[in-house]
Design an enzyme around this catalytic site. Sequence first.
Site, PDB file in Angstrom:
ATOM      1  N   LYS A  20       0.832  -1.210   0.000  1.00 46.25           N
ATOM      2  CA  LYS A  20       0.000   0.000   0.000  1.00 46.25           C
ATOM      3  C   LYS A  20       0.864   1.255   0.000  1.00 46.25           C
ATOM      4  CE  LYS A  20      -1.806   1.647   4.007  1.00 46.25           C
ATOM      5  NZ  LYS A  20      -1.537   3.071   4.265  1.00 46.25           N
ATOM      6  N   ASN A  21       1.814   1.319   0.942  1.00 45.26           N
ATOM      7  CA  ASN A  21       2.545   2.574   1.108  1.00 45.26           C
ATOM      8  C   ASN A  21       3.488   2.862  -0.051  1.00 45.26           C
ATOM      9  OD1 ASN A  21       1.169   2.990   3.434  1.00 45.26           O
ATOM     10  ND2 ASN A  21       2.857   2.439   4.823  1.00 45.26           N
ATOM     11  N   ARG A  90      -4.529  10.912   3.866  1.00 43.78           N
ATOM     12  CA  ARG A  90      -3.342  11.663   4.285  1.00 43.78           C
ATOM     13  C   ARG A  90      -2.226  11.601   3.257  1.00 43.78           C
ATOM     14  NH1 ARG A  90      -0.797  13.858   8.389  1.00 43.78           N
ATOM     15  NH2 ARG A  90       1.163  13.183   7.477  1.00 43.78           N
ATOM     16  N   CYS A 114      -5.091  12.517  12.304  1.00 38.50           N
ATOM     17  CA  CYS A 114      -5.740  11.249  11.991  1.00 38.50           C
ATOM     18  C   CYS A 114      -5.847  10.473  13.284  1.00 38.50           C
ATOM     19  CB  CYS A 114      -4.969  10.479  10.942  1.00 38.50           C
ATOM     20  SG  CYS A 114      -3.424   9.866  11.546  1.00 38.50           S
ATOM     21  N   ARG A 119       0.359  14.048  13.271  1.00 40.13           N
ATOM     22  CA  ARG A 119       1.020  13.864  11.982  1.00 40.13           C
ATOM     23  C   ARG A 119       1.216  15.178  11.205  1.00 40.13           C
ATOM     24  NH1 ARG A 119      -1.220   8.240   9.502  1.00 40.13           N
ATOM     25  NH2 ARG A 119       0.820   8.114   8.530  1.00 40.13           N
ATOM     26  N   PRO A 120       2.093  16.036  11.721  1.00 43.91           N
ATOM     27  CA  PRO A 120       2.357  17.303  11.028  1.00 43.91           C
ATOM     28  C   PRO A 120       3.125  17.082   9.724  1.00 43.91           C
ATOM     29  CG  PRO A 120       3.869  17.023  12.876  1.00 43.91           C
ATOM     30  CD  PRO A 120       2.920  15.865  12.916  1.00 43.91           C
ATOM     31  N   LEU A 123       8.249  18.936   8.283  1.00 46.12           N
ATOM     32  CA  LEU A 123       9.520  18.517   7.675  1.00 46.12           C
ATOM     33  C   LEU A 123       9.433  18.560   6.151  1.00 46.12           C
ATOM     34  CD1 LEU A 123      10.416  15.507  10.004  1.00 46.12           C
ATOM     35  CD2 LEU A 123      11.278  17.840  10.119  1.00 46.12           C
ATOM     36  N   VAL A 329       6.852   5.914  17.577  1.00 49.53           N
ATOM     37  CA  VAL A 329       6.724   6.623  16.292  1.00 49.53           C
ATOM     38  C   VAL A 329       5.498   7.545  16.274  1.00 49.53           C
ATOM     39  CG1 VAL A 329       6.528   6.356  13.786  1.00 49.53           C
ATOM     40  CG2 VAL A 329       7.929   4.755  15.102  1.00 49.53           C
ATOM     41  N   ARG A 399      -9.367   0.352   3.665  1.00 48.83           N
ATOM     42  CA  ARG A 399      -8.370   1.332   3.210  1.00 48.83           C
ATOM     43  C   ARG A 399      -7.070   0.647   2.826  1.00 48.83           C
ATOM     44  NH1 ARG A 399      -6.238   4.578   7.434  1.00 48.83           N
ATOM     45  NH2 ARG A 399      -4.705   4.760   5.814  1.00 48.83           N
TER      46      ARG A 399
END
Length: 447
Positions: A20-21, A90, A114, A119-120, A123, A329, A399
């Site tokens: 997926k990622n 996202r 989320c 989750r900014p 960066l 994380v 998802r």
Amino acid sequence: MLRIWGKQPLHGQVKISGAKNSALVVMAGTLLCSDDCLLRNVPSLVDVARMGDILSALGVKIQRQGDTLAIDASHIGQSEAPYELVSQLRASFFVIGPLLARLGSARVPLPGGCAIGARPVDLHVRGLQAMGADVQIEHGTVFASVRGGKQRLQGARIYLDCPSVGATETLMMAATLAEGETILENAAQEPEVVDLANFCRAMGAQIRGAGTNTIVISGVPRLHSTDYSIIPDRIEAGTFLVAGAITHSEISLLSVVPNHLNAVVAKLRAMGADVVADAPDQLRLIPNRQYRATDIKTLPFPGFPTDMQAPFMSLLTLSEGNSVISETVFENRMRHVAELSRMGADITVKSNLAIIRGVPTLSGAPVVATDLRASAALILAGLAADGVTTIQELQHLDRGYDNLEGKLQGLGAKLMRVAGEATAPEPNAVEAAVSAVTSGAPLTGLP
Ligand code: UD1
């Protein structure tokens, strides 16, 4: 709603889908290419469909045939991603890097928080600024344009405060078409970052060091068409390894990259299971009757993946002794604990630590999935529990897992999607249902 009849042994083989990622970021990466691209081994997921909708909204032509996507980004009609679509996914923020690199400007709404944390994207933004972008955030949208009316971003030396997967990917994509050399320090080393780098290289990008903490990208003026296959999903693979372990069943996984699973395999071995490679892309889980407790700390790759934290917790609830999971994380990734506790797990959470005291058995219960990996954790717990588990809010599962229930059914698990409220069925109905599923008889008259 998903209904699971627990304690059924699994057997056989399962083919792992594309990651997926990787698929999501590589799809965004096709925006860099002014020709068409073929992507193979793309999993069938709601998130992938959403990323497709975002690309379509930008003017990209996409066709799907089986697990292959034909993507033609030769004409990008606009540089603004629509909020209704970005807010649902996202990962769609990824389009900012390629749009800026290719068109010189991009407008992408902030994806927002989320279920697993704030989750900014600071960066991503700071890195793009270092590469010569003017970035303004107004009314919830990031407006980025190449400074001084120039056409191309400029190569830069960028140190990431933490090895963010998304920021590494955004900046690597942006740097492929920049003028000069970009050096990303403290970069993420995840296999999906390497996959994106390989995809970009297949289009003609010059990238060295992906998979280490320093990635060097020499910008080129243009990228060309390619035909690329996405790597297997290591989190889906890890989920199936745990499915084998938790049901005490020997099962084989096809289409995996064993090296991507080292941390997960090490923990399974520490608990008393074994994993053997029957072929370079095939792993077999050898279960044990009882598992030992073990401590887990989630870390960036090659450490233990945060996406496997919830699925592993289900296995630890049934092990002998006390385990501690430390989630380093994401700040809010323990919401599955309350649901596992409903099934009889004994877990205490103190901020980002979960202390799990093993219990002899879990009992089926109605539970609610709170996020994608939590839904996998609850399915795993349901496979091992006594009686029937019902899981609501399956939109999280859809998802990110490609036909998880179908693949589990193929291994012999008894589970099915049903409409309706999550009320516990009468015990005699459970027996009838299990024997109906086993015998293949129609499941009528169930509560
Ligand atoms: C990606 C994966 C997700 C996985 C995560 C960690 C995708 C689509 N998602 O998410 O499944 O769980 O990697 O392996 O690939 N951070 C900042 N500022 C930033 C960016 C990140 O502070 O600009 C923080 C995050 O809040 C988080 C940590 O860095 O605490 C790691 O996040 P990151 O590696 O960026 O994860 P994602 O790319 O969002």
